[in-house]
Structures are given as C-alpha cells and as structure tokens.
Design a protein around this motif. Sequence first.
Motif, PDB file in Angstrom:
ATOM      1  N   GLY A 291      25.342  15.603  -8.229  1.00 13.73           N
ATOM      2  CA  GLY A 291      25.850  15.453  -6.875  1.00 13.73           C
ATOM      3  C   GLY A 291      25.494  14.099  -6.285  1.00 13.73           C
ATOM      4  N   ALA A 292      24.297  13.592  -6.610  1.00 14.76           N
ATOM      5  CA  ALA A 292      23.878  12.280  -6.121  1.00 14.76           C
ATOM      6  C   ALA A 292      24.735  11.171  -6.728  1.00 14.76           C
ATOM      7  CB  ALA A 292      22.407  12.046  -6.450  1.00 14.76           C
ATOM      8  N   ILE A 293      25.071  11.328  -8.007  1.00 13.22           N
ATOM      9  CA  ILE A 293      25.951  10.346  -8.662  1.00 13.22           C
ATOM     10  C   ILE A 293      27.322  10.364  -7.993  1.00 13.22           C
ATOM     11  CG2 ILE A 293      27.113   9.730 -10.820  1.00 13.22           C
ATOM     12  CD1 ILE A 293      24.679  10.963 -12.308  1.00 13.22           C
ATOM     13  N   ALA A 294      27.832  11.555  -7.767  1.00 11.10           N
ATOM     14  CA  ALA A 294      29.150  11.693  -7.131  1.00 11.10           C
ATOM     15  C   ALA A 294      29.155  11.049  -5.749  1.00 11.10           C
ATOM     16  CB  ALA A 294      29.528  13.172  -7.028  1.00 11.10           C
ATOM     17  N   GLU A 295      28.094  11.274  -4.995  1.00  9.99           N
ATOM     18  CA  GLU A 295      28.023  10.742  -3.628  1.00  9.99           C
ATOM     19  C   GLU A 295      28.010   9.217  -3.631  1.00  9.99           C
ATOM     20  OE1 GLU A 295      25.297  11.231   0.417  1.00  9.99           O
ATOM     21  OE2 GLU A 295      24.766  12.319  -1.421  1.00  9.99           O
ATOM     22  N   ARG A 296      27.235   8.628  -4.522  1.00 10.39           N
ATOM     23  CA  ARG A 296      27.154   7.172  -4.573  1.00 10.39           C
ATOM     24  C   ARG A 296      28.507   6.550  -4.903  1.00 10.39           C
ATOM     25  NH1 ARG A 296      28.566   2.827  -7.970  1.00 10.39           N
ATOM     26  NH2 ARG A 296      27.463   1.021  -7.151  1.00 10.39           N
ATOM     27  N   TYR A 297      29.207   7.086  -5.893  1.00 16.50           N
ATOM     28  CA  TYR A 297      30.480   6.487  -6.292  1.00 16.50           C
ATOM     29  C   TYR A 297      31.566   6.690  -5.241  1.00 16.50           C
ATOM     30  CZ  TYR A 297      28.889   4.997 -10.868  1.00 16.50           C
ATOM     31  OH  TYR A 297      28.227   4.336 -11.882  1.00 16.50           O
ATOM     32  N   LEU A 298      31.577   7.850  -4.600  1.00 18.17           N
ATOM     33  CA  LEU A 298      32.597   8.088  -3.583  1.00 18.17           C
ATOM     34  C   LEU A 298      32.411   7.174  -2.377  1.00 18.17           C
ATOM     35  CD1 LEU A 298      35.086   9.875  -3.006  1.00 18.17           C
ATOM     36  CD2 LEU A 298      33.573  11.407  -1.746  1.00 18.17           C
ATOM     37  N   GLU A 299      31.200   6.670  -2.163  1.00 15.64           N
ATOM     38  CA  GLU A 299      30.922   5.817  -1.012  1.00 15.64           C
ATOM     39  C   GLU A 299      31.381   4.372  -1.190  1.00 15.64           C
ATOM     40  OE1 GLU A 299      26.757   6.298  -0.392  1.00 15.64           O
ATOM     41  OE2 GLU A 299      26.989   8.068   0.883  1.00 15.64           O
ATOM     42  N   ILE A 300      31.903   4.026  -2.362  1.00 13.86           N
ATOM     43  CA  ILE A 300      32.401   2.656  -2.579  1.00 13.86           C
ATOM     44  C   ILE A 300      33.536   2.372  -1.593  1.00 13.86           C
ATOM     45  CG2 ILE A 300      33.598   1.143  -4.210  1.00 13.86           C
ATOM     46  CD1 ILE A 300      32.091   2.662  -6.466  1.00 13.86           C
ATOM     47  N   GLY A 301      33.462   1.218  -0.947  1.00  7.46           N
ATOM     48  CA  GLY A 301      34.438   0.890   0.102  1.00  7.46           C
ATOM     49  C   GLY A 301      35.685   0.214  -0.412  1.00  7.46           C
ATOM     50  N   CYS A 302      36.421   0.885  -1.278  1.00 10.13           N
ATOM     51  CA  CYS A 302      37.675   0.344  -1.807  1.00 10.13           C
ATOM     52  C   CYS A 302      38.802   0.575  -0.803  1.00 10.13           C
ATOM     53  CB  CYS A 302      38.003   1.019  -3.133  1.00 10.13           C
ATOM     54  SG  CYS A 302      39.588   0.504  -3.854  1.00 10.13           S
ATOM     55  N   SER A 303      39.817  -0.268  -0.851  1.00 11.63           N
ATOM     56  CA  SER A 303      40.929  -0.166   0.095  1.00 11.63           C
ATOM     57  C   SER A 303      41.758   1.099  -0.092  1.00 11.63           C
ATOM     58  CB  SER A 303      41.849  -1.388  -0.035  1.00 11.63           C
ATOM     59  OG  SER A 303      42.446  -1.425  -1.322  1.00 11.63           O
ATOM     60  N   VAL A 304      41.537   1.840  -1.173  1.00  7.43           N
ATOM     61  CA  VAL A 304      42.277   3.106  -1.349  1.00  7.43           C
ATOM     62  C   VAL A 304      41.738   4.181  -0.412  1.00  7.43           C
ATOM     63  CG1 VAL A 304      42.819   2.601  -3.759  1.00  7.43           C
ATOM     64  CG2 VAL A 304      40.787   3.957  -3.225  1.00  7.43           C
ATOM     65  N   MET A 305      40.551   3.935   0.164  1.00  5.02           N
ATOM     66  CA  MET A 305      39.957   4.915   1.073  1.00  5.02           C
ATOM     67  C   MET A 305      40.507   4.761   2.488  1.00  5.02           C
ATOM     68  SD  MET A 305      37.937   6.882  -0.544  1.00  5.02           S
ATOM     69  CE  MET A 305      37.392   6.938  -2.252  1.00  5.02           C
ATOM     70  N   THR A 306      40.758   5.882   3.138  1.00  5.14           N
ATOM     71  CA  THR A 306      41.224   5.838   4.528  1.00  5.14           C
ATOM     72  C   THR A 306      40.595   6.963   5.336  1.00  5.14           C
ATOM     73  OG1 THR A 306      43.186   5.791   5.956  1.00  5.14           O
ATOM     74  CG2 THR A 306      43.321   7.182   4.003  1.00  5.14           C
ATOM     75  N   PRO A 307      39.866   6.632   6.413  1.00  5.14           N
ATOM     76  CA  PRO A 307      39.505   5.262   6.801  1.00  5.14           C
ATOM     77  C   PRO A 307      38.488   4.667   5.822  1.00  5.14           C
ATOM     78  CG  PRO A 307      38.311   6.837   8.153  1.00  5.14           C
ATOM     79  CD  PRO A 307      39.263   7.656   7.304  1.00  5.14           C
TER      80      PRO A 307
END
Length: 382
Positions: A291-307
């Motif tokens: 879960g910690a690995i998942a959280e770190r990667y999902l937090e990457i601020g790529c432009s595909v994320m909105t907001p």
Amino acid sequence: MDIVKELPEIFEEFAEQRKNSFLTVKEIKEKGIPVVGSYCTYFPQELAMAAGAATVSLCSTSDETIPAAEEDLPKNLCPLINSSYGFAKTDKCPYFFFSDIVVGETTCDGKKKMYEYMGEFKDVFIMELPNTQSIEALRLWKSELERLKEYIEEKFGKKITDEELRDSVRLTNEFRKAQKELMSLMAYDPVPVSGYDMFKVLYGAGFKFDKNEAVSEIRAVAKRIEDEYGEGKMQPRAKRILITGCPIGGATEKVIRAVEDNGGVVVAFENCSGAKQYDRLIDENAEDILGAIAERYLEIGCSVMTPNENRYDLLGRMLDEFKVDGVVEMTLTACHTYNLESRGIKRFVNNKGVPYICVETDYSSSDIGQLNTRIAAFIEML
C-alpha cells in the motif's frame, strides 16, 4: 596507481551509460536473471526487483525508428509513442529485445493503443492507472499493484515476500535520496557545474543495473563537485532556468543546450527524468508495504492527473529552493495532457513572480534554430 579522472570525463561516462549497458543487459540474461522493461515513472519497479529481476527504461527518445512506427501508427501521434513503438517493432533497442516482459500503464490513450499493438509481439502487462489521486483511486491503483505482483510471481516462478519488497524499497529510496542530494547542489549561486552535465549524471545513473553501485557513484560525484566548489571551481553567473513539462532526454536534450548556449543555466529539472522520479520516498516502515508503494507512485504529479496539485506543490518548492529566474516548459507535439496543462502551469509560475515560456517540439533537429531564437529572447528579457 589509480588515475583520478577529471569531472568532465566522469560526466561523459554517465552520458554514455545507456549505450554501455547494452552489453550488460545481455550478460544479465545469460546469467538467467529476468529483465522487466518499462517506459514510465509510474512503473513500481520495487515489485520486479523483489522478484530478483533487473529493471530498465526502454528506448523512446530518438526519431531514428519513427518512420517504421508510422507504417502502423498515425504520423500525427506523440513522438515519444512513435519512437517507443518503432524501437520495439524493429528490435533496435537491446533493452526491449532482452526484456522478458514490458510493464505499461494507461497514462494516455495513445500509449494504451501502443501497448495493445506491442502486445502482438511482446509479453506486455498493462496497469490501469487512475487519473485522480483520491482515496478511491488509491484503492484501484493498489489492486493493480497486487495484480502485477501476482503476474510477476507466476511469470518468474518466484513468490514475493513483504521483506523482499521492503529491501527493494530501501534500495530505491537510497537511490532517490542520492539523486536529490546531487541535484540540490544546483541551488548554489553561482552553480558548481552546468545543468547539462548534471543531467548526464541523473539520466545515465538510471541505466546502471546495480543500484547499490549507482548510489555510491552518484554520491562520489556529488562529493567531488562540492569539494571542487569549495576550491572556487564554479560556473559563471547566468540566468537560472527550471525546465518542466514532458519527459526530457535523448533528442530533447536540445532544449537544455538551447538554454545554456544562450545565457542561461538549467538549475533544476521537474520532468520525469528529474524531480518527479526522486522527490517522494516510500514509507519503508509502513505496516502495509504494498500500500505504501502504491501511495508513493500515485502521488507523482504527472499531467494525466486531474486535478494535479502535486505538480504545483513540487514546482513551487523548486522555484524557491533553486532561486529560479525563469521557467521553460517543454511539451511534445500531440502530447495533449501536457499541452493542455501548460496554461495552468504558466498561471501558477507567473503568480509566483517568475517569467515563463512554453516551447513545443519533437524528436527532429529541424527546429533547433527556432528553439535557440525563442529561448535566447526569453533569457535576454529576464
């Protein structure tokens, strides 16, 4: 007696690391070590490492194979996608050739279809990446990591334990910390080295298969730079530029050169090959390590994320830390998410009192003159 190499020679060795490791990946395969290839910063490499596999970033930053890709894909597609597919299709990328599997992600519609077609001649695993960073999205993303973990276990006949995951996390965290420590030297004013030389180390280190060795080498370079800076060896003062936007490397290094050939110095890279990949660490002591690995990667601020608040947060911190005079955003032709988000980035940067310019480019050399003209004019007005 060992000859002490000068820093320029060390920088060039890092610059050549991607090519030099072509033979290394062959040797790894001959030893029976599996290889997992990827194209994106969202790839949770710790899962593959925990299974004893080597991980590598696949070729995608040259126009060499784009004509071959355009036999199957549209000409007006993002050059990164066409380059990736072209290298895969023509087998001109040794990393792709020796990869047992390729892990893809649904960052954009173009890459989704590319992976689908690539799957016709390579074993491709596609992760469903959410486009938000909500609690619900994290549940989905963690389930995708669980699905990838099961796939890797079955593919390589190796059960991945939590302790093996933690060991991988500790190693990748050390690698990220070493990169961040090195890049932090560019906060000095004047800077100790050129941004291009700094980029060579950051980019080249990613192609070293022995992560422990890479950490040691990065820290040795950082100490050498700091020691020489203390002796008065530094770059002339220049306008301090931060580069943001699409992934940079290979053909798009022309943007770095355009800045540094025209009165500027690149003090920071926010792109995927820069701060996006090393800014956030994984909680090594989390009870739920997956879960910690998942959280770190999902937090990457790529432009595909909105907001995409995490990108603004990172940019804001970097503008302050590196005392930035101006921001150059590099977007690739037909990269819709970064091109669309450039409006918000310009507004954010300007509100911080920092000038901004966006340059759109591809992997050809035809616009080098135009890039130099526009970036020179931008730097001149800072």
